[in-house]
Write a protein that holds these residues in place. Sequence first.
Motif, short mmCIF file in Angstrom:
data_model
loop_
_atom_site.label_atom_id
_atom_site.label_comp_id
_atom_site.label_asym_id
_atom_site.label_seq_id
_atom_site.Cartn_x
_atom_site.Cartn_y
_atom_site.Cartn_z
N PRO A 147 0.83 -1.19 0.00
CA PRO A 147 0.00 0.00 0.00
C PRO A 147 0.87 1.25 0.00
O PRO A 147 2.03 1.21 0.41
CB PRO A 147 -0.77 -0.11 1.32
CG PRO A 147 0.19 -0.83 2.21
CD PRO A 147 0.91 -1.82 1.31
N ASP A 148 0.30 2.32 -0.48
CA ASP A 148 0.98 3.61 -0.39
C ASP A 148 0.66 4.19 0.98
O ASP A 148 -0.43 4.01 1.50
CB ASP A 148 0.45 4.57 -1.46
CG ASP A 148 0.75 4.07 -2.87
OD1 ASP A 148 1.82 3.48 -3.07
OD2 ASP A 148 -0.10 4.29 -3.75
N LEU A 149 1.63 4.90 1.56
CA LEU A 149 1.40 5.57 2.84
C LEU A 149 1.55 7.06 2.63
O LEU A 149 2.51 7.53 2.01
CB LEU A 149 2.41 5.10 3.90
CG LEU A 149 2.36 5.86 5.23
CD1 LEU A 149 1.03 5.65 5.96
CD2 LEU A 149 3.52 5.45 6.13
N LYS A 150 0.57 7.79 3.13
CA LYS A 150 0.65 9.25 3.17
C LYS A 150 0.44 9.66 4.61
O LYS A 150 -0.30 9.00 5.35
CB LYS A 150 -0.45 9.88 2.31
CG LYS A 150 -0.28 9.67 0.85
CD LYS A 150 -1.37 10.41 0.10
CE LYS A 150 -1.82 9.57 -1.06
NZ LYS A 150 -3.07 9.99 -1.62
N LEU A 151 1.11 10.72 5.01
CA LEU A 151 0.88 11.29 6.34
C LEU A 151 0.11 12.58 6.17
O LEU A 151 0.55 13.49 5.48
CB LEU A 151 2.21 11.57 7.04
CG LEU A 151 3.08 10.37 7.37
CD1 LEU A 151 4.38 10.84 8.03
CD2 LEU A 151 2.35 9.40 8.28
N GLU A 152 -1.07 12.63 6.78
CA GLU A 152 -1.82 13.87 6.84
C GLU A 152 -1.33 14.59 8.09
O GLU A 152 -1.27 13.99 9.17
CB GLU A 152 -3.32 13.61 6.93
CG GLU A 152 -3.90 13.04 5.67
CD GLU A 152 -5.40 12.80 5.78
OE1 GLU A 152 -5.97 12.83 6.90
OE2 GLU A 152 -6.02 12.56 4.73
N GLY A 175 4.79 -5.20 3.22
CA GLY A 175 4.01 -3.98 3.04
C GLY A 175 3.50 -3.37 4.34
O GLY A 175 2.77 -2.39 4.32
N GLN A 176 3.87 -3.94 5.48
CA GLN A 176 3.44 -3.40 6.77
C GLN A 176 4.36 -2.25 7.17
O GLN A 176 5.58 -2.35 7.04
CB GLN A 176 3.49 -4.51 7.84
CG GLN A 176 3.21 -4.03 9.25
CD GLN A 176 1.77 -3.59 9.44
OE1 GLN A 176 0.85 -4.29 9.08
NE2 GLN A 176 1.60 -2.41 10.00
N TYR A 177 3.78 -1.17 7.66
CA TYR A 177 4.54 -0.03 8.13
C TYR A 177 4.67 -0.07 9.65
O TYR A 177 3.76 -0.54 10.35
CB TYR A 177 3.86 1.28 7.73
CG TYR A 177 3.92 1.55 6.25
CD1 TYR A 177 4.98 2.26 5.70
CD2 TYR A 177 2.93 1.08 5.39
CE1 TYR A 177 5.06 2.50 4.34
CE2 TYR A 177 2.99 1.32 4.03
CZ TYR A 177 4.06 2.03 3.51
OH TYR A 177 4.12 2.27 2.17
N PHE A 178 5.80 0.45 10.15
CA PHE A 178 6.06 0.49 11.58
C PHE A 178 6.60 1.86 11.96
O PHE A 178 7.35 2.47 11.20
CB PHE A 178 7.11 -0.57 11.97
CG PHE A 178 6.64 -1.98 11.75
CD1 PHE A 178 6.00 -2.67 12.78
CD2 PHE A 178 6.81 -2.60 10.53
CE1 PHE A 178 5.55 -3.97 12.57
CE2 PHE A 178 6.35 -3.90 10.32
CZ PHE A 178 5.73 -4.58 11.34
N LEU A 179 6.23 2.32 13.15
CA LEU A 179 6.74 3.57 13.71
C LEU A 179 7.64 3.20 14.88
O LEU A 179 7.26 2.41 15.74
CB LEU A 179 5.59 4.46 14.20
CG LEU A 179 5.97 5.75 14.90
CD1 LEU A 179 6.63 6.72 13.91
CD2 LEU A 179 4.74 6.40 15.53
N THR A 180 8.84 3.78 14.91
CA THR A 180 9.80 3.50 15.98
C THR A 180 10.33 4.81 16.53
O THR A 180 10.78 5.67 15.77
CB THR A 180 10.99 2.66 15.45
OG1 THR A 180 10.49 1.50 14.80
CG2 THR A 180 11.93 2.27 16.57
N GLY A 230 -3.21 3.45 1.31
CA GLY A 230 -4.03 3.24 0.12
C GLY A 230 -3.60 1.97 -0.56
O GLY A 230 -2.44 1.59 -0.55
N GLY A 231 -4.54 1.27 -1.17
CA GLY A 231 -4.22 0.05 -1.88
C GLY A 231 -4.22 -1.15 -0.96
O GLY A 231 -4.17 -1.01 0.26
N PRO A 232 -4.28 -2.34 -1.54
CA PRO A 232 -4.32 -3.56 -0.72
C PRO A 232 -2.97 -3.87 -0.12
O PRO A 232 -1.94 -3.58 -0.70
CB PRO A 232 -4.71 -4.64 -1.74
CG PRO A 232 -4.19 -4.13 -3.04
CD PRO A 232 -4.29 -2.62 -2.97
N ALA A 233 -3.00 -4.41 1.07
CA ALA A 233 -1.77 -4.86 1.71
C ALA A 233 -2.03 -6.21 2.35
O ALA A 233 -3.03 -6.39 3.03
CB ALA A 233 -1.33 -3.88 2.79
#
Length: 170
Positions: free
Chosen positions: A18-23, A71-76, A119-122
């Motif tokens: 998926p695409d990642l955007k930060l609002e 495709g998994q995002y992580f915050l560290t 956005g998009g499938p993950a």
Amino acid sequence: LRQATAQGPECFARATMPDLKLEIYDGEALTDTVPVTKDLTLLGRALDVDLRVEHASTSRKHAQITRDNFGQYFLTDLKSSQGTHLNGSKIAPNEPQPLFDGATFRLGASARVYKAVLGGPAPPPPAPSGYGGSSRGVESSYGGGSSSFKGSSSFKGREEEERRREEEER
């Protein structure tokens, strides 16, 4: 086709990321939307980070967002002096936390809020080896509960709710 097969499942996972955007919000106002395009994105006050945050309580290299091969995002949090808050809870330094669609985070004492928009499938992240269904997860911004890995009851409940909503939309 032969080339894609030779690269194995990693090739498929990368193609479906998926695409990642930060609002970025200042109070209730949306002030900016920033795409996250790298597998490792540094956030902080330093000149050489990917997303500069100019606030006195933000460390030079405050936090990072990483994307794994699934495709998994992580915050560290990178041992920042003022901490990182994910969905209202301070996260421990150097312990990557899953970053789900709709998750919000703050850096230090800044009032600026960052909202993850996927956005998009993950594909779902794989369960860690030895995973016994612990309810340890990340607080969700939708529903006030917690989100955790696929084997947990809260994830299955969310999955069923999403399926029901999709059927209603048809």
